[in-house]
Design a protein around this motif. Sequence first.
Motif, PDB file in Angstrom:
ATOM      1  N   ALA A 113      62.866  24.023 -43.297  1.00  0.00           N
ATOM      2  CA  ALA A 113      62.898  25.268 -42.538  1.00  0.00           C
ATOM      3  C   ALA A 113      63.588  26.400 -43.301  1.00  0.00           C
ATOM      4  O   ALA A 113      63.725  27.488 -42.776  1.00  0.00           O
ATOM      5  N   ALA A 167      59.507  28.114 -46.500  1.00  0.00           N
ATOM      6  CA  ALA A 167      58.584  28.804 -45.591  1.00  0.00           C
ATOM      7  C   ALA A 167      57.682  29.753 -46.377  1.00  0.00           C
ATOM      8  O   ALA A 167      56.472  29.809 -46.131  1.00  0.00           O
ATOM      9  N   THR A 197      52.477  33.528 -37.389  1.00  0.00           N
ATOM     10  CA  THR A 197      53.582  32.574 -37.469  1.00  0.00           C
ATOM     11  C   THR A 197      54.648  33.069 -38.433  1.00  0.00           C
ATOM     12  O   THR A 197      55.846  32.965 -38.157  1.00  0.00           O
ATOM     13  N   LEU A 254      58.512  33.961 -37.618  1.00  0.00           N
ATOM     14  CA  LEU A 254      59.641  33.408 -38.373  1.00  0.00           C
ATOM     15  C   LEU A 254      60.566  34.505 -38.896  1.00  0.00           C
ATOM     16  O   LEU A 254      61.721  34.234 -39.190  1.00  0.00           O
ATOM     17  N   GLY A 280      63.403  32.805 -37.632  1.00  0.00           N
ATOM     18  CA  GLY A 280      63.724  31.913 -38.736  1.00  0.00           C
ATOM     19  C   GLY A 280      64.488  32.552 -39.869  1.00  0.00           C
ATOM     20  O   GLY A 280      64.800  31.912 -40.857  1.00  0.00           O
TER      21      GLY A 280
END
Length: 80
Positions: A9, A14, A39, A43, A47
């Motif tokens: 992650a 990524a 996505t 993120l 993220g």
Amino acid sequence: MPELLTNVASPLWAYLVLLGLLAVDAFVPVVPTQVLMITGGALTVYGGLSLPVTIGVGALGVFAGDLACSLRGRRAPDRR
């Protein structure tokens, strides 16, 4: 197991996964490009990814995939 999930992650992974999936998508559209970029955008919020870098990686991945398909098509034998 949590360490593996944390490593996967990370932002570097990524970006690499996004780049690879977008480049492969030119050959075999497994997942639509729009879903991958949405996505990536999600993120950036959840993220810790950078939006400008995500856009740049997306553009580079799509360009690399299209360029690879173009070069492969030029080297294909003439089939008239």
